[in-house]
Design an enzyme around this catalytic site. Structure first.
Site, PDB file in Angstrom:
ATOM      1  N   ASN A  87       3.655  31.511  11.724  1.00 44.67           N
ATOM      2  CA  ASN A  87       3.213  30.198  12.524  1.00 44.67           C
ATOM      3  C   ASN A  87       1.751  30.002  12.298  1.00 44.67           C
ATOM      4  O   ASN A  87       0.902  30.724  12.104  1.00 44.67           O
ATOM      5  CB  ASN A  87       3.537  30.392  14.042  1.00 44.67           C
ATOM      6  CG  ASN A  87       3.133  31.633  14.671  1.00 44.67           C
ATOM      7  OD1 ASN A  87       2.765  32.917  14.027  1.00 44.67           O
ATOM      8  ND2 ASN A  87       2.854  31.259  15.833  1.00 44.67           N
ATOM      9  N   ILE A  88       1.519  28.684  12.524  1.00 49.10           N
ATOM     10  CA  ILE A  88       0.130  27.845  12.141  1.00 49.10           C
ATOM     11  C   ILE A  88      -0.137  27.093  13.385  1.00 49.10           C
ATOM     12  O   ILE A  88       0.637  25.846  13.204  1.00 49.10           O
ATOM     13  CB  ILE A  88       0.014  27.364  10.670  1.00 49.10           C
ATOM     14  CG1 ILE A  88       0.324  28.419   9.625  1.00 49.10           C
ATOM     15  CG2 ILE A  88      -1.593  26.898  10.455  1.00 49.10           C
ATOM     16  CD1 ILE A  88       0.419  27.884   8.269  1.00 49.10           C
ATOM     17  N   GLU A  89      -0.843  27.333  14.234  1.00 51.34           N
ATOM     18  CA  GLU A  89      -1.232  26.486  15.224  1.00 51.34           C
ATOM     19  C   GLU A  89      -2.277  25.560  14.975  1.00 51.34           C
ATOM     20  O   GLU A  89      -2.990  25.690  13.924  1.00 51.34           O
ATOM     21  CB  GLU A  89      -1.479  27.274  16.476  1.00 51.34           C
ATOM     22  CG  GLU A  89      -0.281  28.159  16.924  1.00 51.34           C
ATOM     23  CD  GLU A  89      -0.297  29.113  18.306  1.00 51.34           C
ATOM     24  OE1 GLU A  89      -1.379  29.080  18.650  1.00 51.34           O
ATOM     25  OE2 GLU A  89       0.566  29.357  18.562  1.00 51.34           O
ATOM     26  N   CYS A 107      13.463  24.321  14.397  1.00 54.69           N
ATOM     27  CA  CYS A 107      13.662  25.008  13.056  1.00 54.69           C
ATOM     28  C   CYS A 107      15.261  25.128  12.595  1.00 54.69           C
ATOM     29  O   CYS A 107      15.674  25.003  11.653  1.00 54.69           O
ATOM     30  CB  CYS A 107      13.049  26.251  13.391  1.00 54.69           C
ATOM     31  SG  CYS A 107      11.366  26.171  13.334  1.00 54.69           S
ATOM     32  N   GLU A 146       9.189  29.933  10.632  1.00 57.31           N
ATOM     33  CA  GLU A 146      10.556  29.607   9.901  1.00 57.31           C
ATOM     34  C   GLU A 146      10.433  28.177   8.868  1.00 57.31           C
ATOM     35  O   GLU A 146      10.817  28.289   7.870  1.00 57.31           O
ATOM     36  CB  GLU A 146      11.615  29.426  10.963  1.00 57.31           C
ATOM     37  CG  GLU A 146      11.997  30.359  11.905  1.00 57.31           C
ATOM     38  CD  GLU A 146      11.327  30.210  13.164  1.00 57.31           C
ATOM     39  OE1 GLU A 146       9.886  30.187  13.112  1.00 57.31           O
ATOM     40  OE2 GLU A 146      11.971  30.321  14.031  1.00 57.31           O
ATOM     41  N   CYS A 204      13.449  28.143  17.254  1.00 61.71           N
ATOM     42  CA  CYS A 204      13.449  26.752  18.379  1.00 61.71           C
ATOM     43  C   CYS A 204      14.477  25.585  17.564  1.00 61.71           C
ATOM     44  O   CYS A 204      14.788  25.878  16.538  1.00 61.71           O
ATOM     45  CB  CYS A 204      11.874  26.280  18.392  1.00 61.71           C
ATOM     46  SG  CYS A 204      11.543  25.256  16.979  1.00 61.71           S
ATOM     47  N   CYS A 213       6.111  26.364  13.210  1.00 59.42           N
ATOM     48  CA  CYS A 213       6.555  27.566  13.202  1.00 59.42           C
ATOM     49  C   CYS A 213       6.702  28.311  11.948  1.00 59.42           C
ATOM     50  O   CYS A 213       6.907  27.686  11.012  1.00 59.42           O
ATOM     51  CB  CYS A 213       8.086  27.385  14.070  1.00 59.42           C
ATOM     52  SG  CYS A 213       8.240  26.871  15.506  1.00 59.42           S
TER      53      CYS A 213
HETATM   54  N1  THU Z   1       7.375  30.050  17.184  1.00 54.73           N
HETATM   55  C1  THU Z   1       7.470  30.141  15.761  1.00 54.73           C
HETATM   56  O1  THU Z   1       6.750  30.270  14.874  1.00 54.73           O
HETATM   57  N2  THU Z   1       9.031  30.248  15.570  1.00 54.73           N
HETATM   58  C2  THU Z   1       9.834  30.214  16.508  1.00 54.73           C
HETATM   59  O2  THU Z   1      10.867  30.235  16.335  1.00 54.73           O
HETATM   60  C3  THU Z   1       9.509  29.705  17.889  1.00 54.73           C
HETATM   61  C4  THU Z   1       7.893  29.614  18.257  1.00 54.73           C
HETATM   62  C5  THU Z   1       5.602  29.802  17.408  1.00 54.73           C
HETATM   63  C6  THU Z   1       5.133  28.371  17.511  1.00 54.73           C
HETATM   64  C7  THU Z   1       3.727  28.619  18.155  1.00 54.73           C
HETATM   65  O3  THU Z   1       2.698  28.825  17.214  1.00 54.73           O
HETATM   66  C8  THU Z   1       3.965  30.034  18.817  1.00 54.73           C
HETATM   67  O4  THU Z   1       5.297  30.365  18.384  1.00 54.73           O
HETATM   68  C9  THU Z   1       4.271  29.866  20.509  1.00 54.73           C
HETATM   69  O5  THU Z   1       5.524  28.758  20.640  1.00 54.73           O
END
Ligand code: THU
Length: 130
Positions: free
Chosen positions: A41-43, A88, A54, A85, A52
């Protein structure tokens, strides 16, 4: 293959950029060629731009020329099992069939396995075929 994919996902989790949620996720997808593609994940400070793990892995596969994916593994470094989520799941449904295997694992190694159809029984599509 599952064990190998889980190990790789745990490795790539270290590359997660998650300073806001502190929730780090790693993903590995197996493509129909047999090759594996990783993602984390990259915020972003503009939170809605976060992507996300995935989707990063799936987009890497497709942009490398793959046509479909056959398995998805997701791991978190948290006690909770990271169920993908809705966004995804919709992206998975674009590049796989309903039997796609989705394996999710928490930090302590708890594991759950799903078929995409269980998690998203009715993906969005233009035509009304189901
Ligand atoms: N996130 C994912 O990378 N995959 C998921 O299936 C659910 C959420 C990440 C997004 C965000 O950076 C962090 O989790 C919290 O929501």
């Amino acid at each position: 293959m599952n064990k190998k994919m889980i190990d790789i996902a745990r490795e790539v989790l270290n590359n997660a950029y998650a300073p806001y949620s502190k929730y780090r996720v790693g993903a590995v997808v197996e493509a129909s060629s047999g090759k594996l593609y990783t993602g984390c994940n990259i915020e972003n400070m503009s939170f809605g731009l976060t992507i996300c793990a995935e989707r990063v892995a799936i987009f890497k596969a497709i942009s490398s020329g793959e046509k479909s994916i056959t398995k998805v593994v997701i791991v978190s470094d948290d006690d909770s099992i990271p169920i993908p989520c809705g966004a995804c799941l919709q992206v998975m449904s674009e590049f796989s069939n309903r039997d796609l295997e989705v394996i999710a694992s928490s930090k302590d190694g708890k594991l759950e396995r799903f078929r995409l159809v269980e998690l998203l029984p009715n993906p969005f599509r233009f035509d009304k075929e189901r």
